[in-house]
Design a protein around this motif. Structure first.
Motif, PDB file in Angstrom:
ATOM      1  N   ARG A 193      60.179 -17.029  63.184  1.00  0.00           N
ATOM      2  CA  ARG A 193      59.920 -16.217  64.370  1.00  0.00           C
ATOM      3  C   ARG A 193      61.241 -15.671  64.916  1.00  0.00           C
ATOM      4  NH1 ARG A 193      57.602 -19.399  69.360  1.00  0.00           N
ATOM      5  NH2 ARG A 193      59.649 -20.372  69.132  1.00  0.00           N
ATOM      6  N   TRP A 194      62.263 -16.537  64.956  1.00  0.00           N
ATOM      7  CA  TRP A 194      63.580 -16.126  65.456  1.00  0.00           C
ATOM      8  C   TRP A 194      64.113 -14.950  64.626  1.00  0.00           C
ATOM      9  CZ3 TRP A 194      68.604 -15.631  63.824  1.00  0.00           C
ATOM     10  CH2 TRP A 194      69.588 -15.574  64.827  1.00  0.00           C
ATOM     11  N   PHE A 241      62.159 -11.726  65.404  1.00  0.00           N
ATOM     12  CA  PHE A 241      62.551 -11.154  66.697  1.00  0.00           C
ATOM     13  C   PHE A 241      63.925 -10.475  66.595  1.00  0.00           C
ATOM     14  CE2 PHE A 241      59.809 -13.414  70.152  1.00  0.00           C
ATOM     15  CZ  PHE A 241      58.689 -13.308  69.333  1.00  0.00           C
ATOM     16  N   GLU A 242      64.836 -11.124  65.887  1.00  0.00           N
ATOM     17  CA  GLU A 242      66.172 -10.535  65.712  1.00  0.00           C
ATOM     18  C   GLU A 242      66.073  -9.193  64.997  1.00  0.00           C
ATOM     19  OE1 GLU A 242      69.638 -11.447  66.451  1.00  0.00           O
ATOM     20  OE2 GLU A 242      68.345 -12.372  67.961  1.00  0.00           O
ATOM     21  N   ILE A 288      64.786  -6.616  67.374  1.00  0.00           N
ATOM     22  CA  ILE A 288      65.797  -6.235  68.372  1.00  0.00           C
ATOM     23  C   ILE A 288      66.731  -5.171  67.781  1.00  0.00           C
ATOM     24  CG2 ILE A 288      67.841  -7.069  69.632  1.00  0.00           C
ATOM     25  CD1 ILE A 288      66.272  -9.699  70.101  1.00  0.00           C
ATOM     26  N   LEU A 315      69.271  -5.560  77.499  1.00  0.00           N
ATOM     27  CA  LEU A 315      68.592  -6.864  77.432  1.00  0.00           C
ATOM     28  C   LEU A 315      69.608  -8.003  77.358  1.00  0.00           C
ATOM     29  CD1 LEU A 315      65.582  -6.116  75.018  1.00  0.00           C
ATOM     30  CD2 LEU A 315      65.493  -6.523  77.467  1.00  0.00           C
ATOM     31  N   PHE A 326      62.441  -3.693  81.778  1.00  0.00           N
ATOM     32  CA  PHE A 326      61.042  -3.966  81.531  1.00  0.00           C
ATOM     33  C   PHE A 326      60.511  -3.103  80.376  1.00  0.00           C
ATOM     34  CE2 PHE A 326      56.680  -2.684  82.641  1.00  0.00           C
ATOM     35  CZ  PHE A 326      56.060  -3.888  82.379  1.00  0.00           C
ATOM     36  N   LYS A 378      61.795  -4.360  77.030  1.00  0.00           N
ATOM     37  CA  LYS A 378      61.089  -5.583  76.637  1.00  0.00           C
ATOM     38  C   LYS A 378      59.706  -5.241  76.081  1.00  0.00           C
ATOM     39  CE  LYS A 378      61.930  -9.603  79.422  1.00  0.00           C
ATOM     40  NZ  LYS A 378      61.357 -10.340  80.496  1.00  0.00           N
ATOM     41  N   LYS A 379      59.064  -4.282  76.712  1.00  0.00           N
ATOM     42  CA  LYS A 379      57.724  -3.881  76.283  1.00  0.00           C
ATOM     43  C   LYS A 379      57.787  -3.230  74.890  1.00  0.00           C
ATOM     44  CE  LYS A 379      53.569  -1.962  78.139  1.00  0.00           C
ATOM     45  NZ  LYS A 379      53.051  -0.793  78.798  1.00  0.00           N
ATOM     46  N   LEU A 396      60.024  -3.869  72.675  1.00  0.00           N
ATOM     47  CA  LEU A 396      60.261  -4.968  71.736  1.00  0.00           C
ATOM     48  C   LEU A 396      58.948  -5.699  71.438  1.00  0.00           C
ATOM     49  CD1 LEU A 396      62.258  -6.797  70.170  1.00  0.00           C
ATOM     50  CD2 LEU A 396      62.687  -8.044  72.282  1.00  0.00           C
ATOM     51  N   ALA A 397      58.173  -5.946  72.477  1.00  0.00           N
ATOM     52  CA  ALA A 397      56.891  -6.640  72.292  1.00  0.00           C
ATOM     53  C   ALA A 397      55.976  -5.856  71.364  1.00  0.00           C
ATOM     54  CB  ALA A 397      56.224  -6.855  73.650  1.00  0.00           C
ATOM     55  N   ILE A 417      57.066  -6.206  67.745  1.00  0.00           N
ATOM     56  CA  ILE A 417      56.733  -7.537  67.208  1.00  0.00           C
ATOM     57  C   ILE A 417      55.232  -7.632  66.903  1.00  0.00           C
ATOM     58  CG2 ILE A 417      56.651 -10.007  67.756  1.00  0.00           C
ATOM     59  CD1 ILE A 417      59.238  -9.510  69.477  1.00  0.00           C
ATOM     60  N   LYS A 418      54.442  -7.142  67.829  1.00  0.00           N
ATOM     61  CA  LYS A 418      52.978  -7.242  67.663  1.00  0.00           C
ATOM     62  C   LYS A 418      52.486  -6.517  66.414  1.00  0.00           C
ATOM     63  CE  LYS A 418      51.788  -6.205  71.968  1.00  0.00           C
ATOM     64  NZ  LYS A 418      50.994  -5.743  73.083  1.00  0.00           N
ATOM     65  N   TYR A 435      54.072 -11.802  62.447  1.00  0.00           N
ATOM     66  CA  TYR A 435      53.918 -12.464  63.744  1.00  0.00           C
ATOM     67  C   TYR A 435      52.590 -13.216  63.809  1.00  0.00           C
ATOM     68  CZ  TYR A 435      53.587 -13.132  68.791  1.00  0.00           C
ATOM     69  OH  TYR A 435      53.451 -13.693  70.036  1.00  0.00           O
ATOM     70  N   HIS A 448      48.225 -16.076  65.928  1.00  0.00           N
ATOM     71  CA  HIS A 448      47.861 -15.444  67.195  1.00  0.00           C
ATOM     72  C   HIS A 448      46.780 -14.393  67.024  1.00  0.00           C
ATOM     73  CE1 HIS A 448      51.829 -16.424  69.473  1.00  0.00           C
ATOM     74  NE2 HIS A 448      51.083 -17.468  69.212  1.00  0.00           N
TER      75      HIS A 448
END
Lengths: 266, 190
Positions: free
Chosen positions: B119-120, B123-124, B127, B138, B167, B170-171, B173-174, B177-178, B183, B189
């Protein structure tokens, strides 16, 4: 989802909600799976970006987790784990021996440095490194190519040697010797030069001594290699002593070069 | 060349080749000892972290589709840093007693971390796909740089604008990932 809800997610994760608001939000989450997922992901992102925290995975019944655990419990994994444990102990032991030696080495190093400084100031010696570069040539190394199923390691060693990848080359040669039980002393010529390139003069000398003490027709080559090793380490007296041995017999490898080098060192 | 070097270490690890493993210890372990000692740990902690990192790497290679994209040493050091980050968090919780620290089996400890490390890495990777501005923003925000300074540094008109930008990043990035199937895979999930 609208922007408003994301502000609430941030407030919830940041602990910025009043107890009543919090309760309402949690209640909403239990009914809204999408919201749950979003909160979870934002929580994961926050933990990822904050380098001081770490978020454990929540789902304990994940298929990927099961597959990993099946392997971790396997006999193969247990054997490998024990192998790692032994490597860790070997590392610890070798380090503790090294620290005991450190005191002695410290004292010896001090004496050596004083000696070296005196040599530099009182006895202008020829530039050993330049001479080494002048006299060392890869062509003087023996051929060790063989036919056989394990030849690959040996070839790898030579290729890595020629491309100056010393660690890989040393690994291949040592592995070859271990796997094949082949005691061909000529391989030690390569191993010796690898140690020399890694600054391990004494190990290099020991390797050349294996060749020197063998029955190989090329054993006198080891004398030449030793004289070069001492030369590279700026141990000129010892280099000259070895050259004198070479000069005792004109049939010795690189006899003429030895005479020439001796003159330059004299 | 890099791949060949990595293969050399990975093959050695998988076959339990003592020469290669000794070599890995000699080359990569001292850096890990230094890092852990600098960060509230001991030699014994470093020993455990390094062993776990190598063992988990073996399991990951065997079970998961996995390729090291950096150098072998660099990868190993990152994993060790993350393992230590996790361990420090567990210790902190124990001291504060503000969370239930479950007793987990050895295999669960390893499997969980392998998935957390994946997961790390995911995410990296995501990013890195953000704009440079977003990445910087961020980073500043999570380094606890006050909004006032962020406003000045990024030339925003107010703290509210800074908050909106953070914000949005971050969104973004989310969303990245999604969209990635990995993921769903490690978290279930989906």
């Amino acid at each position: 989802m609208d922007e408003e809800i994301y502000h609430k997610i941030e407030a919830y994760l940041g602990g910025d909600m009043e107890p009543e608001q919090r309760e309402q939000f949690e209640d909403r989450m239990t009914k809204d799976i999408e919201l749950q997922k979003e909160v979870r992901l934002f929580n994961e992102i926050n933990h990822h970006l904050n380098t001081k925290t770490w978020l454990n995975i929540e789902n304990q019944n994940n298929k990927s987790k099961e597959q990993l655990e099946d392997y971790i419990k396997s006999e193969e994994a247990i054997v490998l784990k024990n192998t790692l444990q032994r490597a860790s102990e070997r590392f610890k032991n070798s380090n503790s021996n090294a620290s005991k030696k450190r005191y002695f080495i410290g004292a010896i190093a001090a004496i050596f440095i004083i000696g070296l400084i005196s040599t530099i100031f009182w006895n202008q010696s020829p530039n050993a490194n330049l001479l080494y570069d002048e006299y060392y040539t890869e062509e003087d190394l023996p051929s060790v190519v063989k036919r056989g199923s394990k030849e690959e390691q040996l070839t790898q060693g030579i290729i890595a040697f020629k491309s100056n990848d010393y660690e890989k080359s040393l690994f291949s040669f040592e592995n070859y010797l271990k796997e094949t039980q082949d005691n061909d002393p000529l391989i030690y010529a390569y191993i010796g030069f690898l140690h020399l390139e890694m600054g391990e003069t004494n190990k290099a000398i020991l390797s050349f001594d294996i060749l020197l003490g063998s029955d190989s027709i090329d054993r006198s080559k080891a004398l030449w290699y030793k004289s070069l090793a001492y030369l590279k380490a700026n141990r000129l007296k010892e280099s000259k002593e070895v050259l004198e041995i070479i000069m005792n017999d004109s049939l010795n490898f690189n006899y003429k070069k030895a005479v020439q080098l001796y003159k330059e060192l004299d | 060349m890099q791949n060949t070097k990595n293969e050399f270490y990975l093959d050695g690890l998988l076959s339990g080749d003592e020469i290669v493993i000794d070599h890995i210890y000699k080359k990569a372990f001292p850096q890990v000892i230094a890092f852990i000692k600098r960060n509230k740990g001991t030699y014994e902690d470093a020993e455990e972290v390094f062993q776990d990192a190598l063992f988990q790497l073996i399991a990951r290679l065997k079970v998961r589709k996995f390729e090291i994209k950096s150098t072998f040493d660099g990868y190993l050091f990152t994993v060790c840093k993350n393992l230590w980050r996790k361990e420090l968090n567990i210790r902190k919780k124990r001291v504060r007693n503000d969370g239930i620290v479950e007793l987990v089996s050895e295999e669960s400890k390893h499997s969980s971390f392998i998935l957390e490390q994946e997961r790390w890495e995911l995410f990296e990777e995501k990013i890195q796909q953000l704009s440079e501005n977003c990445m910087k923003l961020l980073k500043e925000y999570f380094n606890k740089v006050p909004y006032g300074i962020i406003v000045k540094k990024f030339n925003y008109s107010s703290e509210n604008v800074a908050f909106q930008r953070i914000f949005k990043c971050k969104k973004r990035l989310a969303n990245l990932i999604k969209k990635d199937s990995r993921y769903k895979d490690y978290t279930n999930h989906g």
